[in-house]
Design an enzyme around this catalytic site. Structure first.
Site, PDB file in Angstrom:
ATOM      1  N   CYS A 117       0.861  -1.180   0.000  1.00 18.60           N
ATOM      2  CA  CYS A 117       0.000   0.000   0.000  1.00 18.60           C
ATOM      3  C   CYS A 117       0.894   1.226   0.000  1.00 18.60           C
ATOM      4  O   CYS A 117       2.114   1.114   0.118  1.00 18.60           O
ATOM      5  CB  CYS A 117      -0.931  -0.016   1.207  1.00 18.60           C
ATOM      6  N   LYS A 194     -11.978  -4.831   3.593  1.00 17.87           N
ATOM      7  CA  LYS A 194     -11.342  -3.938   4.559  1.00 17.87           C
ATOM      8  C   LYS A 194     -12.272  -2.755   4.800  1.00 17.87           C
ATOM      9  O   LYS A 194     -12.568  -1.992   3.881  1.00 17.87           O
ATOM     10  CB  LYS A 194      -9.991  -3.464   4.023  1.00 17.87           C
ATOM     11  N   GLU A 232     -17.110  -8.082  -2.117  1.00 21.49           N
ATOM     12  CA  GLU A 232     -15.719  -7.648  -2.243  1.00 21.49           C
ATOM     13  C   GLU A 232     -14.762  -8.840  -2.187  1.00 21.49           C
ATOM     14  O   GLU A 232     -13.845  -8.970  -3.016  1.00 21.49           O
ATOM     15  CB  GLU A 232     -15.365  -6.651  -1.124  1.00 21.49           C
ATOM     16  N   LYS A 247     -10.849  -7.248   7.675  1.00 17.58           N
ATOM     17  CA  LYS A 247     -10.183  -6.306   8.562  1.00 17.58           C
ATOM     18  C   LYS A 247     -11.110  -5.135   8.819  1.00 17.58           C
ATOM     19  O   LYS A 247     -11.612  -4.554   7.849  1.00 17.58           O
ATOM     20  CB  LYS A 247      -8.876  -5.818   7.922  1.00 17.58           C
TER      21      LYS A 247
END
Length: 322
Positions: A117, A194, A232, A247
């Protein structure tokens, strides 16, 4: 006649015999935050017993982990400088490539996963290249630099790459790019669901990744949306993810179970910084039987369907399991 279920609970031997859910040190991944310099071990006020570590100190920490039987880690980088595109994340002399080379040399038997990321590396704190018109991250331009970052990480020894930016199409893009460059053997553990969560606060202290403006709700998952959360993860599976992830963990165990019932892939949860800090400060205040609650929480993750737990508690858990 009514069922006497207590027959199976009357002593420890019978309870162990019929135990449905187990917790093992091999289920755990321990996060490490790596910074430039030498002899650095910076304490983080909001995350007791978690540190920013220079590479030499990280190697010492790996030695402790090895002695506890924890041989899976996840690396997060704290760069020397930040800019609008997170340039250090694209360099072989960046902090994480350097850490990868050092750790894999001294601990070749470790599984070293890396967070993929840009929020730690950008001066604006968002997870990629900004689109001024949208006042958000430009999805497709960010995919291009994610591909470059992933290749650098693979070339420097990453065993597992964990993309966390929640960009649409990131798994198929990364898979295609890695395969084309000779890294078809490197698995992807996607942060596939997430949430835009309030539980991340302490992490942003240790990773120095707080956004300079706005928030991440335009690309992270809404906490209110169950069906979208399932979609997702299933989309990332369809694109070629090897491991899925939810998460945070604690407030989203229904989502963990939903996804577990719909996939045969390994499923991870990230026991995030806010969850960790709540238990640590409750322990400090004497409010809970800390060790009991800690293990109960981990068993809850496993019972919901998680195969893998990324947690700052890993060393404590390993000691308790011994």
């Amino acid at each position: 006649m009514f069922k006497r279920l207590r027959r199976m609970r009357l002593n420890s031997n019978i309870r162990e015999l019929v135990n449905e859910t187990t917790l093992n040190t091999k289920d755990l991944i321990y996060p490490l935050f790596i910074t430039h310099g030498e002899g650095i071990k910076n304490a983080i006020e909001t995350m007791p017993d978690v540190f920013q570590l220079s590479i030499d100190e990280a190697l010492k920490e790996c030695g402790v982990l090895d002695s506890l039987g924890i041989r899976a880690i996840m690396l997060f980088g704290i760069p020397a400088f930040k800019d609008s595109i997170g340039s250090e994340a694209l360099s072989e002399e960046g902090i994480i490539p350097k850490a990868l080379r050092a750790i894999k040399k001294e601990f070749p038997h470790f599984l070293v996963s890396v967070d993929l990321c840009f929020c730690e590396y950008t001066d604006h704190g968002h997870c990629g290249i900004l689109n001024p018109k949208l006042e958000s991250v430009d999805n497709d331009l960010t995919l291009e630099i994610l591909n470059k970052q992933a290749l650098v990480l693979a070339q420097n020894g990453a065993d597992l790459i964990a993309p966390s930016g929640m960009m649409d199409g990131m798994i198929i893009s990364l898979r295609t790019h890695l395969d084309a460059n000779g890294f078809s053997h490197i698995p992807l553990m996607s942060y596939s669901t997430k949430f835009a969560s309030g539980y991340y606060g302490p992490f942003r202290d240790v990773a120095q990744s707080t956004p300079s403006f706005g928030d991440r709700r335009s690309y992270q998952q809404s906490p209110a949306n169950r069906r979208e959360a399932i979609l997702e993860s299933l989309e990332d599976e369809a694109q070629g993810a090897d491991i899925l992830m939810v998460k945070p963990a604690l407030a989203y165990l229904d989502i963990v179970r939903d996804i577990r019932e719909r996939t045969l892939l390994p499923l991870a949860v990230y026991n995030v910084s806010g969850e960790y800090a709540m238990l640590k400060f409750a322990q400090k205040a004497g409010l809970i039987d800390y060790e009991r609650v800690l293990l109960e929480t981990m068993i809850g993750f496993k019972r919901a369907g998680a195969d893998i737990i990324i947690t700052y508690h890993a060393k404590e858990i390993a000691n308790l399991l011994k």
